[in-house]
Enzyme design. Structure first.
Site, short mmCIF file in Angstrom:
data_model
loop_
_atom_site.label_atom_id
_atom_site.label_comp_id
_atom_site.label_asym_id
_atom_site.label_seq_id
_atom_site.Cartn_x
_atom_site.Cartn_y
_atom_site.Cartn_z
N ASP A 140 -10.61 14.07 59.45
CA ASP A 140 -10.22 12.76 60.44
C ASP A 140 -9.39 13.15 61.54
O ASP A 140 -8.24 13.58 61.20
CB ASP A 140 -9.71 11.66 59.43
N HIS A 147 -4.59 4.65 70.44
CA HIS A 147 -4.34 4.22 68.97
C HIS A 147 -2.95 5.18 68.92
O HIS A 147 -1.94 4.79 68.40
CB HIS A 147 -5.24 4.54 68.32
N GLU A 212 -8.61 0.91 59.90
CA GLU A 212 -8.80 1.65 61.28
C GLU A 212 -10.28 1.63 61.72
O GLU A 212 -11.29 2.25 60.86
CB GLU A 212 -8.19 3.06 61.02
N GLU A 214 -13.02 3.15 63.52
CA GLU A 214 -13.53 4.58 63.90
C GLU A 214 -14.82 4.78 63.95
O GLU A 214 -15.64 4.01 63.19
CB GLU A 214 -12.92 5.59 62.84
N ASP A 246 -11.39 3.97 58.22
CA ASP A 246 -10.14 4.68 57.44
C ASP A 246 -9.13 3.73 56.74
O ASP A 246 -8.21 3.37 57.47
CB ASP A 246 -9.79 5.67 58.30
N ARG A 250 0.06 1.28 55.12
CA ARG A 250 0.89 1.57 56.00
C ARG A 250 2.32 1.86 55.29
O ARG A 250 3.12 2.95 55.94
CB ARG A 250 1.15 0.58 57.29
N GLN A 253 2.04 4.94 53.68
CA GLN A 253 1.93 6.19 54.70
C GLN A 253 3.35 6.51 55.44
O GLN A 253 3.62 7.42 55.48
CB GLN A 253 1.10 5.55 55.81
N LYS A 266 -4.16 7.21 52.47
CA LYS A 266 -5.47 7.10 53.07
C LYS A 266 -6.58 7.70 52.35
O LYS A 266 -7.81 7.53 52.44
CB LYS A 266 -5.56 7.95 54.32
N THR A 270 -12.52 5.54 51.96
CA THR A 270 -12.88 5.52 53.21
C THR A 270 -14.60 4.98 53.21
O THR A 270 -15.28 5.28 52.46
CB THR A 270 -13.13 7.09 53.84
N THR A 373 -8.78 6.53 65.14
CA THR A 373 -8.86 4.97 65.58
C THR A 373 -9.28 4.63 66.81
O THR A 373 -8.45 5.49 67.56
CB THR A 373 -7.75 4.50 65.01
N GLU A 387 -1.34 -2.18 64.95
CA GLU A 387 -0.91 -2.48 66.31
C GLU A 387 -1.55 -3.59 66.81
O GLU A 387 -0.60 -4.15 67.58
CB GLU A 387 -2.29 -1.21 67.17
CA CA Z 1 -7.67 7.63 60.74
#
Ligand code: CA
Length: 438
Positions: A140, A147, A212, A214, A246, A250, A253, A266, A270, A373, A387
């Site tokens: 990824d 982003h 996310e 993508e 994805d 958070r 993360q 993550k 997916t 993203t 975001e």
């Molecule tokens: Ca990602």
């Protein structure tokens, strides 16, 4: 990159009437490929056309494919597209070209008897879509610069855009085993959350579950270990594109990612959309690589190719919709919470391939590459909850009156992607759906 041909002709129509509807994602100019199962029989490869699926194996048995397309069809009589992809772009290009001819309103089947068409098409609604590829490796990237700036400002405010960003297409090696085709459920992940008052991390369900937005793309022909793929030829290693979610936790993360990057935050899931839009179908919708600011450095030579700069980007209008369990219960439709466009990627797919292999890493047929993203410059183009809600500080309000800073159990996230260009028939990616469960 190859050139436009009769498969992109906007005047071409299909005898499959639903493929001529102005709003279909799958007109005869698209013909994405995927793997489906039907009536409990083993999965096999098909091509989406309007509301139907062309059964590649049946068409091959009836002798409709010749030459390279027949070789491609032969390799597609399996439960995954890896063998077909390993042949490279050219046989797939010929398969799509001959499939378009078979399905054209003036093609050989348009006036054929019902018997000649028997079994060739299935209702798309009746097909259960499968993961189209055995994904050996998943990488990824982080190529969405808006982003990177927005997420960076929240996660690492002292250094929002890493100093290497405009030199290096940044990526991490993802987890291939948890890649799934969309349409299913996503189990709410548990993990370590950042320490609170007592200095000890908490453990339990993520409180900051996110998506996310993508795009993903698949590798066709790979490269031998130690033999980098040149930027000029990198496009020929990319067979097709999907939407990619994805899923990200958070809080997990933020606590785990320094110094080696995201891990459990993550790797729990997916999702990709089931229909792979071929690189050839996307040709009319290629766009220049994102324009760099005057103060930005030019890419290093191994990432710089005139043709890639001219048309290495992709123009795909992307949208994210959200529907909570309460909304579903009240019969309220999913509501769009943001939109963006794949043209906002700072690095092109070809640059990602060239960079991935520049040190000698070998890519293999069916490898999945995520773009990162894809946020845009506007506030309603921020393509994750992180975001969009400023890490939960500014929750969004939904038509049900509910507020969301991050995702909750029962929430369903729907991605769509559509390509438009004057003078061409619009094509789409179908839907990528996922619902969070406890
Ligand atoms: Ca990602």
């Amino acid at each position: 990159m190859t050139t436009l041909d009769e498969t992109h002709d906007p005047h071409r129509r299909s005898w499959v009437e639903s493929a001529n509807a102005p709003d279909t994602d799958f007109p005869i100019q698209n013909l994405p490929i995927g793997v489906f199962s039907l009536d409990g029989r083993s999965p096999r490869c098909g091509i989406a056309i309007g509301d139907a699926v062309l059964d590649i194996g049946i068409a091959h048995d009836k002798g409709w494919f010749t030459g390279d397309a027949a070789i491609a069809a032969e390799s597609a009589i399996t439960a995954s597209l890896n063998d077909l992809f390993s042949l490279g772009c050219s046989p797939l290009r010929e398969l799509r070209r001959q499939a378009a001819s078979i399905l054209a309103h003036d093609g050989p089947l348009a006036k054929s008897t019902r018997a000649a068409r028997e079994g060739l098409l299935h209702a798309r609604d009746a097909c259960a879509m499968q993961l189209p590829v055995r994904v050996g490796n998943y990488t990824d990237f982080y190529a969405g610069i808006y982003h990177a700036k927005a997420a960076g400002a929240l996660l690492t405010p002292e250094d929002p855009l890493p100093k290497n960003y405009k030199w290096v297409p940044i990526a991490y090696h993802g987890r291939a085993s948890s890649v799934r085709v969309g349409g299913g459920t996503i189990k709410h992940p548990h993990g370590q959350r950042p320490p609170e008052d007592d200095g000890r991390p908490g453990f339990g369900p993520s409180r900051r579950l996110d998506f996310e937005l993508e795009m993903g793309f698949f590798i066709g022909k790979g490269n031998a270990l130690g033999q980098p793929i040149d930027i000029a030829g990198a496009g020929e290693h990319i067979v097709g594109f999907t939407l990619l979610n994805d899923w990200s936790a958070r809080d997990i993360q933020r606590w785990e990612m320094f110094p080696l990057g995201p891990f459990l935050s993550k790797n729990f899931s997916t999702s990709i959309s089931p229909w792979i839009v071929t690189a050839d179908a996307l040709l009319p919708f290629r766009t220049p690589a994102m324009a760099r600011d005057a103060v930005d450095p030019a890419p290093l030579d191994y990432l710089l190719d005139a043709d890639d700069q001219r048309r290495g980007g992709i123009d795909v209008a992307l949208s994210v919709q959200l529907q909570t369990a309460l909304m579903r219960g009240k019969g309220m439709p999913a509501v769009e919470i943001l939109h963006s466009n794949a043209r906002h990627l700072y690095w092109t797919p070809a640059q990602m391939v060239a960079h991935h292999t520049c040190g000698g890493c070998d890519l293999q047929p069916g490898d999945l590459i995520g773009t990162g993203t894809i946020s845009g410059p506007e506030p309603d183009q921020l393509s994750s909850m992180l975001e969009l809600t400023a890490a939960g500080a500014r929750p969004i309000t939904l038509p049900s009156g509910e507020r969301r800073g991050f995702l909750e159990d029962g929430d369903e996230v729907v991605f769509t992607g559509k390509c438009h260009r004057d003078g061409f028939v619009s094509i789409g990616f179908g839907e990528l759906r996922g619902r969070i469960t406890a």
